[in-house]
Design a protein around this motif. Structure first.
Motif, PDB file in Angstrom:
ATOM      1  N   LYS A   1       1.634  26.983  -3.436  1.00  0.00           N
ATOM      2  CA  LYS A   1       0.315  27.541  -3.124  1.00  0.00           C
ATOM      3  C   LYS A   1       0.155  27.776  -1.631  1.00  0.00           C
ATOM      4  O   LYS A   1      -0.417  28.794  -1.204  1.00  0.00           O
TER       5      LYS A   1
ATOM      6  N   TYR B   1       1.836  22.332  -4.558  1.00  0.00           N
ATOM      7  CA  TYR B   1       1.099  22.574  -3.318  1.00  0.00           C
ATOM      8  C   TYR B   1       1.943  23.354  -2.320  1.00  0.00           C
ATOM      9  O   TYR B   1       1.405  24.148  -1.533  1.00  0.00           O
TER      10      TYR B   1
ATOM     11  N   ALA C   1      -3.515  32.933  -2.803  1.00  0.00           N
ATOM     12  CA  ALA C   1      -2.857  31.796  -3.452  1.00  0.00           C
ATOM     13  C   ALA C   1      -3.191  31.741  -4.938  1.00  0.00           C
ATOM     14  O   ALA C   1      -2.375  31.283  -5.751  1.00  0.00           O
ATOM     15  N   LYS C   2      -4.360  32.220  -5.284  1.00  0.00           N
ATOM     16  CA  LYS C   2      -4.776  32.256  -6.694  1.00  0.00           C
ATOM     17  C   LYS C   2      -4.234  33.490  -7.419  1.00  0.00           C
ATOM     18  O   LYS C   2      -4.528  33.703  -8.603  1.00  0.00           O
TER      19      LYS C   2
END
Length: 337
Positions: free
Chosen positions: A51, A48, A214-215
């Motif tokens: 990301k 996390y 983020a992806k």
């Protein structure tokens, strides 16, 4: 007696301190996780954290550069001498001091003889980018709008495609600085007259864009990446003056007023911590990332608290010419016949 009228000092834009403080803390957070990941084996941040840092990538440094660009016209109006000496004292000097300190800490002092090292800046590259932007701003023809000037580095980046990492970086981030200069005259309109629906649309683009980044569906320094950064920055410019001045926001303002100390101080702290972990052989311990968070936020905060005593580490002392002492009036002796 001659009376002189002095103009009252312009009120400080606390919202700008707030935004700058938030952006600089995001940079600190980024390096606290990324530096050990780059320099130490096995010291990887959590899923996390990675990301979140990726999602914030379009906004951290671009926001800082836009804020600097907003003020460049005011700086240029002070005259060439004050403009140049001001940037040397407040940007070039702390860059040289702290790059030397960081390289000495890591045992890399011999590398400072290479011009490429100074041009790339290492972890302090943002300060080199600022210097290039300030230098380029002096060369802008007065007839050329700032928005067109901001488009020039992007045109070189995307059409010429230099393929030189250092140059590509400065072309990309320099565009944000000059975009800030272009926004300057319209800042009041953005902050007071932008409809709520337009701000909501910018917020939606910001959140959606951050998620896509983020992806890893968007890559930095590409045309598709640019609108995400600009939308986020414009939304923050609209939102910041509307945020109440609570204790937390005042703390962020404090960090914003001392952003240069936070920037160079966190860079030193992150590398010094990595150096200690490497020397002691504890680089693979599970507490590496939490320790990095503590040191990269804590050390520069302590430097801010001690700033008055060590100001020369962050600003080159101003050299003022001493005024010549006023001549004493001649004593005239009067004799009577």
């Amino acid at each position: 007696m001659v009376l002189t009228e002095t103009k009252p000092a312009a009120p400080r834009m606390t919202w700008m301190d707030l935004v700058r403080g938030g952006a600089i803390l995001l940079v600190v957070f980024w390096h606290a996780a990324s530096v050990p990941d780059q320099l130490l084996d096995g010291a990887e941040p959590g899923y996390y954290v990675r990301k979140l840092n990726a999602a914030l990538g379009p906004f951290r440094i671009p926001t800082l550069l836009v804020l600097s660009g907003l003020l460049v016209e005011r700086s240029l109006a002070k005259g060439t001498w004050r403009y140049v000496t001001g940037k040397v004292r407040h940007v070039a000097w702390p860059y040289a001091v702290w790059l030397t300190i960081i390289f000495a800490t890591m045992g890399w002092l011999s590398s400072l003889t290479q011009v490429k090292v100074w041009l790339s800046g290492g972890i302090l590259w943002y300060m080199v980018a600022l210097l290039f932007c300030y230098a380029a701003a002096m060369l802008r023809p007065r007839w050329m709008p700032w928005l067109l000037f901001a488009a020039l580095p992007l045109a070189v980046l995307w059409l010429v495609e230099p393929g030189i990492p250092i140059l590509d970086r400065y072309l990309w981030y320099g565009a944000f600085f000059f975009f800030g200069a272009a926004v300057g005259p319209h800042l009041a309109t953005i902050q007071t007259r932008m409809p709520v629906w337009a701000a909501a649309l910018l917020a939606l683009i910001t959140l959606g864009g951050g998620y896509i980044v983020a992806k890893r569906l968007l890559v930095s320094q590409t045309p598709e990446y640019l609108p995400v950064s600009l939308a986020g920055i414009l939304f923050v410019l609209w939102l910041a003056p509307r945020i109440p001045r609570w204790p937390l926001t005042r703390l962020l303002e404090w960090y914003g007023r001392n952003s240069i100390v936070m920037y160079v101080g966190h860079a030193f702290a992150s590398y010094a911590t990595v150096r200690v972990l490497d020397v002691t052989g504890t680089e693979n311990m599970p507490y590496v990332i939490p320790l990095m968070m503590i040191t990269t936020f804590g050390v520069p905060t302590l430097l801010v608290l001690a700033r008055r005593r060590i100001e020369w580490l962050f600003v080159f002392p101003e050299l003022r010419r001493s005024r010549p002492a006023a001549r004493a009036p001649r004593h005239v002796s009067v004799t009577t016949p």
